[in-house]
Design an enzyme around this catalytic site. Structure first.
Site: not given
Ligand SMILES: NC(=O)c1ccc[n+]([C@@H]2O[C@H](COP(=O)([O-])OP(=O)(O)OC[C@H]3O[C@@H](n4cnc5c(N)ncnc54)[C@H](O)[C@@H]3O)[C@@H](O)[C@H]2O)c1
Length: 427
Positions: A269
């Protein structure tokens, strides 16, 4: 079971991306009675989840098993979208070349939705991104792949994730959730979905306002962390205790929010998301988002500052950094979680090594720690290592650390979190 209950079909949701954001959402939805398809492209991850194994800190293996019993299933088959009432996209939004937003996963997921969507579905984007992604990128891809029209044939909304990994206080249920649709009906459809398991879904006037609200929240933290980091540097020069300054200021019951200095910013973030906003402002309007760029400059300088302070402390003991053994305590980006993404510990270790220091680490949450230069040796015996090394640097104050014990045994200790007692030196 009553007749009415038996005739109501169970509502189903496909959550695309089963990571830090998608998996807790899947848990909340399945516990609220939704049939949940956890769609991901990573086969090994899908197999592990269906085998009852969690890969994130906030969910245990037992909780994954509970989810499976309640109606959760992980899958790589996008056909599950056809029969879903709601589809939520929680895919990564990293930075690409030259710090530009990389929407590759969002675009790929949007195509998958477009190729499989049925009329009447509610589609929600949760990935953090720049304003205009939902109605300018996602909508066009889904429409062209499906032949359906957003606002007419399916609902489309943006709802930013506000997950706080490792927090015992705030989870999905008690964190208000913003929802902004391409029209009122889409907003209401999103609010209805989240209302099943979130106490306070908040309707927004549009997708761009919801997208920008998320970026304001992250930029706010980024800027305020940079403010205290810059103050920490000059307070040290002026022989003023920044931690005491912050303690004093924090007693003000209004108009002040406590932020603390540290070795740099980590996670997703803070170091990454504000770039989405500054990049887009520069691209569309041609001028910089100065606060973000300044905050980045200051926060990115902190690992250098930590290394300078270690060098100064060693110098007082007539030791150079070159050849000194340095023990880094806590290398994750946040206390008490195992997530190492964007952790400033990497930069600190790289910089120390570049100056010839011999770096080891200890972290109760991390078994192996690999840098670009290779693996860093892990210390198993913390007590012995603290006594042996030339300097200890506390980067992350995991609650298992007995800091008074460590501070009293270390020859030199730099505490970047302002929590260890004397003789440790604070940032
Ligand atoms: N982790 C946090 O604390 C947090 C907090 C707020 C917002 N976010 C946002 O949320 C979003 C996701 O983050 P995250 O931390 O969960 O990511 P992550 O990397 O933990 O998980 C993402 C998942 O998406 C899968 N993926 C990628 N491309 C794909 C596709 N085309 N189809 C299906 N699955 C697919 C990956 O294999 C992975 O398992 C990002 O935009 C991030 O900025 C994250």
């Amino acid at each position: 079971m009553s007749i009415e209950e038996s005739t109501v079909p169970q509502r189903s949701v496909t959550i695309i991306g089963q990571g830090y954001v998608g998996l807790p959402l899947a848990q909340a939805a399945v516990r609220a009675g939704w049939l949940v398809h956890g769609l991901d492209v990573t086969v090994s991850l899908v197999e592990a989840l269906n085998g009852g194994m969690s890969h994130i800190d906030d969910l245990s293996d037992d909780e994954i098993s509970e989810m499976l019993d309640l109606g959760y299933c992980a899958t790589v088959n996008p056909a599950v979208i056809c029969n879903s009432d709601v589809v939520v996209m929680c895919v990564p939004t990293p930075l690409g070349e030259a710090g530009s937003p990389d929407l590759g996963a969002v675009k790929a997921a949007s195509r998958t939705v477009g190729e499989n969507i049925s009329e009447g579905t509610t589609v929600i984007l949760e990935s953090t991104t720049y304003p205009g992604t939902t109605d300018g990128v996602v909508q066009l891809i889904i429409e062209s792949a499906s032949g359906l029209e957003a606002g007419e044939d399916f609902h489309l909304a943006y709802s930013p994730e506000r997950i706080d990994p490792g927090s015992q206080k705030y989870g999905i249920k008690n964190t208000p959730k913003l929802v902004g649709g391409v029209n009122d009906a889409a907003t209401q459809a999103g609010v209805a979905f989240y209302g099943d398991f979130v106490d306070d879904p908040v309707a927004m006037s549009g997708t761009r306002e919801a997208e920008t609200a998320k970026l304001l929240e992250n930029t706010f933290r980024h800027v305020n962390i940079a403010l205290v980091n810059e103050m920490a540097k000059f307070c040290n020069e002026l022989n003023i205790d920044i931690w005491e300054v912050i303690r004093g200021a924090s007693t003000k019951p209004f108009g002040f929010m406590r932020f603390t200095p540290g070795p740099g910013v980590g996670g997703h973030c803070i170091p990454i998301d504000p770039n989405y906003l500054s990049f887009e402002v520069r691209k569309q309007l041609g001028y910089p988002f100065r606060f973000v760029e300044l905050a980045q400059e200051i926060n990115n300088s902190m690992p250098h500052y930590v290394v300078d302070r270690v060098a100064t402390l060693l110098n007082a003991h007539r030791k150079p950094l070159n050849g000194s053994e340095i023990l880094l305590l806590g290398v994750t980006y946040k206390a008490d979680i195992a997530d190492q993404r964007e952790s400033p510990a990497r930069d600190v270790a790289d910089l120390l090594q570049a100056k010839g220091a011999i770096v080891r680490f200890h972290d109760p949450m991390v078994d192996t720690w690999n840098l670009d230069s290779g693996p860093i040796p892990r210390e198993e015996d913390l007590d012995r290592a603290v006594r042996e090394v030339d300097a200890v640097v506390l980067l992350q104050a995991h609650k298992t650390y007995q800091l008074d014990h460590i501070a009293s045994r270390a020859t030199v200790m730099l505490d970047t979190r302002g929590v260890a007692p004397l003789p440790a030196q604070r940032l």
